[in-house]
Each structure stands twice: as structure tokens, then as C-alpha cells.
Enzyme design. Sequence first.
Site, PDB file in Angstrom:
ATOM      1  N   GLN A 298     -15.691  -4.809 -16.946  1.00 30.76           N
ATOM      2  CA  GLN A 298     -15.568  -3.905 -15.883  1.00 30.76           C
ATOM      3  C   GLN A 298     -16.620  -3.431 -14.818  1.00 30.76           C
ATOM      4  O   GLN A 298     -16.350  -3.000 -13.758  1.00 30.76           O
ATOM      5  CB  GLN A 298     -15.364  -2.479 -16.678  1.00 30.76           C
ATOM      6  CG  GLN A 298     -14.933  -1.511 -15.676  1.00 30.76           C
ATOM      7  CD  GLN A 298     -15.188   0.080 -16.307  1.00 30.76           C
ATOM      8  OE1 GLN A 298     -15.179   0.396 -17.465  1.00 30.76           O
ATOM      9  NE2 GLN A 298     -15.614   1.124 -15.618  1.00 30.76           N
TER      10      GLN A 298
ATOM     11  N   HIS B 168     -25.979 -12.437 -21.078  1.00 30.05           N
ATOM     12  CA  HIS B 168     -26.267 -10.977 -21.900  1.00 30.05           C
ATOM     13  C   HIS B 168     -25.578 -10.848 -22.737  1.00 30.05           C
ATOM     14  O   HIS B 168     -24.593 -11.369 -22.932  1.00 30.05           O
ATOM     15  CB  HIS B 168     -26.837 -10.178 -20.725  1.00 30.05           C
ATOM     16  CG  HIS B 168     -25.807  -9.661 -19.791  1.00 30.05           C
ATOM     17  ND1 HIS B 168     -24.822  -9.229 -19.938  1.00 30.05           N
ATOM     18  CD2 HIS B 168     -25.741 -10.418 -18.375  1.00 30.05           C
ATOM     19  CE1 HIS B 168     -24.113  -8.895 -18.914  1.00 30.05           C
ATOM     20  NE2 HIS B 168     -24.641  -9.632 -18.041  1.00 30.05           N
TER      21      HIS B 168
ATOM     22  N   MET C 278     -21.339 -17.189 -14.788  1.00 28.62           N
ATOM     23  CA  MET C 278     -22.188 -17.813 -13.726  1.00 28.62           C
ATOM     24  C   MET C 278     -23.462 -18.135 -14.592  1.00 28.62           C
ATOM     25  O   MET C 278     -24.433 -18.397 -13.915  1.00 28.62           O
ATOM     26  CB  MET C 278     -22.435 -17.053 -12.462  1.00 28.62           C
ATOM     27  CG  MET C 278     -21.220 -16.950 -11.536  1.00 28.62           C
ATOM     28  SD  MET C 278     -21.503 -16.691  -9.927  1.00 28.62           S
ATOM     29  CE  MET C 278     -22.535 -15.283  -9.912  1.00 28.62           C
ATOM     30  N   GLY C 279     -23.679 -17.892 -15.862  1.00 29.54           N
ATOM     31  CA  GLY C 279     -24.681 -17.893 -16.837  1.00 29.54           C
ATOM     32  C   GLY C 279     -25.588 -16.869 -16.820  1.00 29.54           C
ATOM     33  O   GLY C 279     -25.362 -15.871 -16.188  1.00 29.54           O
TER      34      GLY C 279
ATOM     35  N   ARG D  67     -28.508 -10.226 -12.901  1.00 28.74           N
ATOM     36  CA  ARG D  67     -29.317  -9.668 -11.974  1.00 28.74           C
ATOM     37  C   ARG D  67     -30.498  -8.723 -12.336  1.00 28.74           C
ATOM     38  O   ARG D  67     -31.529  -8.607 -11.696  1.00 28.74           O
ATOM     39  CB  ARG D  67     -28.830  -9.371 -10.562  1.00 28.74           C
ATOM     40  CG  ARG D  67     -27.918 -10.347 -10.019  1.00 28.74           C
ATOM     41  CD  ARG D  67     -27.569  -9.819  -8.638  1.00 28.74           C
ATOM     42  NE  ARG D  67     -26.799 -10.985  -7.810  1.00 28.74           N
ATOM     43  CZ  ARG D  67     -25.535 -11.459  -7.725  1.00 28.74           C
ATOM     44  NH1 ARG D  67     -24.720 -10.936  -8.374  1.00 28.74           N
ATOM     45  NH2 ARG D  67     -25.365 -12.610  -7.123  1.00 28.74           N
TER      46      ARG D  67
ATOM     47  N   MET E 229     -25.587  -3.852 -18.049  1.00 32.81           N
ATOM     48  CA  MET E 229     -26.371  -4.991 -18.163  1.00 32.81           C
ATOM     49  C   MET E 229     -25.568  -6.199 -17.179  1.00 32.81           C
ATOM     50  O   MET E 229     -24.677  -6.078 -16.748  1.00 32.81           O
ATOM     51  CB  MET E 229     -25.724  -5.665 -19.483  1.00 32.81           C
ATOM     52  CG  MET E 229     -26.344  -4.710 -20.735  1.00 32.81           C
ATOM     53  SD  MET E 229     -26.115  -5.538 -22.192  1.00 32.81           S
ATOM     54  CE  MET E 229     -26.860  -4.398 -23.461  1.00 32.81           C
ATOM     55  N   SER E 230     -26.447  -6.607 -16.764  1.00 34.91           N
ATOM     56  CA  SER E 230     -26.410  -7.746 -15.616  1.00 34.91           C
ATOM     57  C   SER E 230     -27.276  -8.984 -15.596  1.00 34.91           C
ATOM     58  O   SER E 230     -28.609  -8.646 -15.855  1.00 34.91           O
ATOM     59  CB  SER E 230     -26.406  -6.956 -13.995  1.00 34.91           C
ATOM     60  OG  SER E 230     -26.437  -8.015 -13.100  1.00 34.91           O
TER      61      SER E 230
ATOM     62  N   GLY F 192     -23.498  -8.207 -22.856  1.00 33.70           N
ATOM     63  CA  GLY F 192     -22.269  -8.182 -21.852  1.00 33.70           C
ATOM     64  C   GLY F 192     -21.198  -9.343 -22.019  1.00 33.70           C
ATOM     65  O   GLY F 192     -20.206  -9.237 -22.459  1.00 33.70           O
ATOM     66  N   HIS F 193     -21.852 -10.303 -21.707  1.00 29.39           N
ATOM     67  CA  HIS F 193     -21.135 -11.653 -21.922  1.00 29.39           C
ATOM     68  C   HIS F 193     -20.881 -12.006 -23.402  1.00 29.39           C
ATOM     69  O   HIS F 193     -19.556 -12.089 -23.683  1.00 29.39           O
ATOM     70  CB  HIS F 193     -21.763 -12.681 -21.222  1.00 29.39           C
ATOM     71  CG  HIS F 193     -22.072 -12.673 -19.834  1.00 29.39           C
ATOM     72  ND1 HIS F 193     -23.508 -12.485 -19.357  1.00 29.39           N
ATOM     73  CD2 HIS F 193     -21.122 -12.957 -18.606  1.00 29.39           C
ATOM     74  CE1 HIS F 193     -23.281 -12.411 -17.867  1.00 29.39           C
ATOM     75  NE2 HIS F 193     -22.032 -12.772 -17.749  1.00 29.39           N
TER      76      HIS F 193
HETATM   77  O1  PAF Z   1     -18.098 -12.478 -12.397  1.00 28.90           O
HETATM   78  C1  PAF Z   1     -18.899 -13.741 -12.370  1.00 28.90           C
HETATM   79  O2  PAF Z   1     -19.838 -14.096 -12.964  1.00 28.90           O
HETATM   80  C2  PAF Z   1     -18.189 -14.464 -11.335  1.00 28.90           C
HETATM   81  O3  PAF Z   1     -18.065 -13.763 -10.174  1.00 28.90           O
HETATM   82  C3  PAF Z   1     -17.090 -15.409 -11.851  1.00 28.90           C
HETATM   83  C4  PAF Z   1     -15.962 -14.535 -12.106  1.00 28.90           C
HETATM   84  C5  PAF Z   1     -17.505 -16.273 -13.044  1.00 28.90           C
HETATM   85  C6  PAF Z   1     -16.453 -16.385 -10.760  1.00 28.90           C
HETATM   86  O4  PAF Z   1     -17.662 -17.288 -10.222  1.00 28.90           O
END
Ligand code: PAF
Length: 291
Positions: free
Chosen positions: A152, A38, A34-35, A191, A188-189, A40-41
Site C-alpha cells: 500500500q 526490507h 526493485m531489490g 529509499r 519501510m522503504s 515490507g517486501h
Molecule cells: O514498486 C516497485 O518496486 C516497482 O515500481 C515495481 C512494481 C517493481 C515495478 O518496477
Amino acid sequence: MPGVMRTLERIADLRAASREWRASGRTIGFVPTMGALHAGHRSLVEKARAECDVVVASIFVNPLQFGANEDLSRYPRDLAGDQALLAAAGADALFVTTPAEMYPPGFQTCVVPGALAEPLCGASRPGHFRGVLTVVAKLFHLVAPHVAYFGQKDFQQARLLQRMVADLDFDLVLRMLPTLREADGLAMSSRNRYLSATERAQAPALPRALQAVAAAFDAGERSRTALAAIGTAALAREPAFRLDYLEVRDDETLEAPERLGAGGVVAAAAFLGTTRLIDNLLLGAAARRLG
Ligand code: PAF
């Protein structure tokens, strides 16, 4: 050396690109997000880069998975920063899209989760996982990945998606990779950007509470309620936190046996001010299975 990353905005363009990749025999790795990305992504994209020929990421703040009083309108957005991170991590394509493209007028079909969605975040956020499964099912159809990567940190989400892949016969492998943490243990998040400096300093009490549960499990405690009580008491030492839930469950079924076996999961959600943080730790054998 990362190549040039394509940004695609239309479903038709994404489908055409995916058909081309598949026709040329290339494997596709997919990281849906969802953009507000960080490290983690980034680790998910890097894993996909290491394992697949083509790496696709998506950014879509999915309205279907937000409740009426949740943070949809203020969800952090940083497209330029996200594009730079994804390109540096080696993504080949980014699908960034809008509710109008994903849910055109007349849209009405959803994926309904089963019992795995009932406890934990499912109990606090009615309809949330229905929204997650629906958008991820659509994205899986559009990208047609061979492998999809999830963190996770959203443990219940990953378990539900694994179930959906099995139940609805998606032809892909779903990988769940370990949570990345800041030096003080905070998961990491996206939010975390909401936290004030004071809240940011208080936030590591959440992973510390989960660690207290893991330590008790490692010391031989197997009572689910005793383990949960240890975690709840540990979190209460940081009075700024308002607990949503802290629970210990079976890490596969998310059921609640009174005594755990060789493994399990401790998962929690708690508010600091208006920010809801979630985190979890796998216990015993479950932790070893993920690694
Ligand atoms: O984990 C997320 O960022 C969201 O829940 C996902 C998997 C991209 C679905 O919108």
C-alpha cells in the site's frame, strides 16, 4: 523450513519454469520488486507463501520508470542480502534481470496509463507510471502468476495496476497489502537507506502529518481542502522537509471531490535533503476495506 531458491536471469528460463508450474496445476504467487529489500517486501513474500503453491519474486531496477534527474544510478543494490531475505521468506524462484534482457534494441511499445496517473506522483514524475505499467505488464506475461502482491505504500501504483489488470484482461488477482512501518511510524522503504542519521530522526514527521489528517477525518472533518491544510501544517512543523504534495483524494478514483464521503486517502511526497519519501493513509471506511 525454506527450500532451495532458484535464481533465474533469462526470460526464456523464467517462461519455461512458469509453463512447468502451470502444467502441473500449481498456483503461482508473484512479488515484483526493485531489490534493496526490507521487512515490507518480506511480508509480501510470506503472504504469497501462505496463499500459493509456488512463490516467485523479481528484482529489476527498471530504467523506464526513472526520470532523467532521478536516482536510477544510485538506487540501492544488495543482491546477496536480497537473495537471503527471499529464501528465508520462502520464495521458490527469483528472477533478476538486466535492462538489456528486458528492453532489447528495437523495444518501443509501452502501456499508457489513464487519468489515475495524472495527480499525486504522476504530476511530479512525468512518465513514471508508464514505465511501471510497462514493466509490470511484461513481468505478468513472463511469470503468469495467479496472484500478484503489492504494498500500500505505493498506493497510486497499486490502484493503477489494478486498473491495468481490469482494462487489459490480465487473468490474475492483484492484492494490495498494508504498509509496514518502523517502530517510530516511518513507512519501510528501500529509499530510507539514503537518509543520514539526522534525516532519519526527522523522517517520522511525515507519517505524523498523515496521522493528523486521519484524526481530523475521524473527528468528522470532511472538507478535502481543510484536511489537506491540517496535514500540510503538521508537516511544516519539521522544517527540514520540502513538500512535494500532500493531498486528500477519493481512494478509488483518486478524484478530488470538495467533500469526502465515508472514506478517502491522504497521500504525500516530501524531500529530506535529496531523498524523496512517499507515504499515505487510508481514511475511514477505506482503511477498513483494505484490512
Ligand atoms: O514498486 C516497485 O518496486 C516497482 O515500481 C515495481 C512494481 C517493481 C515495478 O518496477
